[in-house]
Enzyme design. Sequence first.
Site, short mmCIF file in Angstrom:
data_model
loop_
_atom_site.label_atom_id
_atom_site.label_comp_id
_atom_site.label_asym_id
_atom_site.label_seq_id
_atom_site.Cartn_x
_atom_site.Cartn_y
_atom_site.Cartn_z
N ARG A 17 0.83 -1.20 0.00
CA ARG A 17 0.00 0.00 0.00
C ARG A 17 0.87 1.26 0.00
NH1 ARG A 17 -0.63 4.58 2.90
NH2 ARG A 17 -0.33 3.41 4.82
N ASP A 18 1.53 1.52 1.10
CA ASP A 18 2.38 2.71 1.22
C ASP A 18 3.54 2.65 0.23
OD1 ASP A 18 3.41 5.07 2.20
OD2 ASP A 18 4.24 4.19 4.01
N HIS A 64 6.68 3.94 12.79
CA HIS A 64 6.77 3.96 11.32
C HIS A 64 7.84 4.98 10.94
CE1 HIS A 64 4.56 3.72 7.27
NE2 HIS A 64 5.49 4.66 7.10
N HIS A 117 10.95 6.62 8.51
CA HIS A 117 11.55 6.79 7.20
C HIS A 117 13.06 6.99 7.38
CE1 HIS A 117 7.84 7.78 4.52
NE2 HIS A 117 7.54 6.92 5.48
N CYS A 153 6.29 9.50 0.65
CA CYS A 153 5.05 10.21 0.94
C CYS A 153 4.80 11.22 -0.17
CB CYS A 153 5.13 10.93 2.29
SG CYS A 153 3.65 11.89 2.65
N ASN A 173 10.52 4.26 3.02
CA ASN A 173 10.25 3.64 4.32
C ASN A 173 11.44 2.79 4.75
OD1 ASN A 173 7.32 4.27 4.83
ND2 ASN A 173 7.10 3.26 2.86
#
Length: 312
Positions: A27-28, A219, A221, A252, A261
């Site tokens: 997804r991300d 989460h 980065h 993002c 990520n």
Amino acid sequence: MSAPGLPMTVPAAGLPARVRIHEVGARDGLQNEKATVPTEVKAEFIQRLAAAGLTTVEATSFVHPKWVPQLADAEDLYPRLAGLGVDLPVLVPNERGLDRARELGATRIAVFGSATETFAQRNLNRSVAESLAMFEPVVARAKADGMHVRGYLSMCFGDPWEGAVPVPQVVRVAKALLDLGCDELSLGDTIGVATPGHVAGLLGELNATGVPTDRIGVHFHDTYGQALANTLAALQHGVTTVDASAGGLGGCPYAKSATGNLATEDLVWMLDGLGVETGVDLAALTATSVWMADRLGRPSPSRTVRALSHKE
């Protein structure tokens, strides 16, 4: 001794015995790809991730296709994942997204909020307060249906427009998400500016205001190369849920300075070396990311993937 392609295991004191990796690559990781990734490739990617031992694989987002064209195939993709035997949470931005997810039998959803006003306006086109008001009926209806609800909170450590984000501000919005009924929080370092002391400080302040560590995920980065160090700081604090993206995919779309990520393989290499269980087969996961990189036409940014895939 360690097997070829595996780190030597030397446990460290004060760490959890097991960590649940919340895999966000499908997804991300894929949502910002310019070229459309075929639905069958996404489905096989998720199937391979599950086969590698990941028990939570975020599948897609039920956002309007105009905003995230790459995930416009959510209704086609989700039914292809039936019977995988893993948790398949989906992102829903509003009640319409929840309706779409429910129609397909989703049992785990996530909402995506912001700790800062500027990012809330740019990402959700509304203020922080207005976004929480939008999430309220979504979370209430989901909980009434017995769904598990995750609350993503972005810009927890820094914002490209506002700069450093005060810890009390993050705590206030985090508590608001939990007060809505979210089962779990994911604290996002959306532009990768956090450092370990900042991580420990935020977690400590959340605890001090009544938020238990077992309801927090992280989460990170890797913009400044701090994602693993920050993860270790969170583990030392007792966090047992870590978001990561296979092959280091993603960033993002609304924060131009955000790089990828934390790569799931880099995380698993560290955790394997620390003797922290994940249930993930690093070789199978690496092969999956190599396979996906081939489909995307570029090498994986994960250093572990590159190191292991170049071994003779």
